[in-house]
Write a protein that holds these residues in place. Sequence first.
Motif, short mmCIF file in Angstrom:
data_model
loop_
_atom_site.label_atom_id
_atom_site.label_comp_id
_atom_site.label_asym_id
_atom_site.label_seq_id
_atom_site.Cartn_x
_atom_site.Cartn_y
_atom_site.Cartn_z
N VAL A 1 4.72 0.14 3.23
CA VAL A 1 6.11 0.57 3.41
C VAL A 1 6.48 0.47 4.88
O VAL A 1 5.62 0.45 5.76
CB VAL A 1 6.35 2.00 2.88
N ASP A 2 7.78 0.42 5.15
CA ASP A 2 8.24 0.19 6.52
C ASP A 2 8.08 1.45 7.37
O ASP A 2 7.91 2.56 6.86
CB ASP A 2 9.70 -0.26 6.51
N PRO A 3 8.10 1.29 8.70
CA PRO A 3 7.87 2.44 9.60
C PRO A 3 8.83 3.60 9.38
O PRO A 3 8.42 4.76 9.48
CB PRO A 3 8.05 1.82 10.99
N LYS A 4 10.10 3.32 9.08
CA LYS A 4 11.07 4.40 8.86
C LYS A 4 10.68 5.21 7.63
O LYS A 4 10.71 6.45 7.65
CB LYS A 4 12.47 3.83 8.70
N GLY B 1 9.52 1.67 -0.16
CA GLY B 1 9.81 3.01 0.33
C GLY B 1 10.38 3.92 -0.74
O GLY B 1 10.03 5.11 -0.83
N SER C 1 12.57 -0.68 -3.79
CA SER C 1 11.74 -1.18 -2.69
C SER C 1 10.50 -0.30 -2.57
O SER C 1 10.39 0.76 -3.20
CB SER C 1 12.53 -1.15 -1.38
N ARG D 1 7.71 5.48 6.37
CA ARG D 1 6.48 6.22 6.68
C ARG D 1 6.80 7.50 7.44
O ARG D 1 6.24 8.57 7.17
CB ARG D 1 5.52 5.35 7.49
#
Length: 270
Positions: free
Chosen positions: A185-188, A158, A156, A190
């Motif tokens: 990429v997703d907030p987590k 991330g 993915s 990041r």
Amino acid sequence: MSAPGRPKREYRSAQHEGTPVTALAIDVRGLTKRYDGRAVVDDVALQVATGRICGFLGPNGSGKTTTIRMLCGLLKPDAGEGTCLGLDVLRESRAIKRQSGYMTQKFGLYEDLSIRENLDFIARLFELERRTEAVDQALARLGLVERQRQLAGTLSGGWKQRLALAACLIHAPRLLLLDEPTAGVDPKARREFWDEIHRLAQEGMTVLVSTHYMDEAERCDELVYIAYGTVLARGTGAEVVRQAGLGADASLEQAFVALIARAQDNFAAP
């Protein structure tokens, strides 16, 4: 991202004994690059202290990527002078490359190789003497041990980001240059990425990172805002807001909008 119970790798001078140590990791003036007669970077001055995180912000096409590539020795400036890690940006680009890590916005590793194979390939390029040890440490630091046999192309966004950062760190650089590393990429992911960047800075790493996210800008020690190839403001977040002519309660986003509006009259094409 670090695995619990693992000793952290020391990044201060692990692979670069005898190299210059300077209070300013980046110290350049008059940096200029032209394409087809147009200056995409125009007389840029940039200073970043050792061990600091500097956010490099600006709209698309503002010259951020070109500046980063000149700093790490991938592009030769048409004009300008200065040093990167105490090394001359015009005459010692090869040495700068070996002591810096550059993470591009687009994933640039081999998707048909596994995580471990990609890292081993990068270690071979840098001719590391303890290649296996360096790969093992990079895998552990970025939490990639359990996925090390997975093909990079199946990861993915991330996880690709973690692999790309591991590849940048494998030769223990003193300077990290990141070109919009968290785009897509997703907030987590990041948040975890930025936690790792702060750990690296605490260990002595200098970081120049371009980003469009205001929450990431607020996590930087200092900011440089560039548009039309020219630096419009620099300093802490509060200092940038003041330079934009706004009150202390204004946001960084409002400051950048004001700076662009002010610059359009001088720099925008007719």
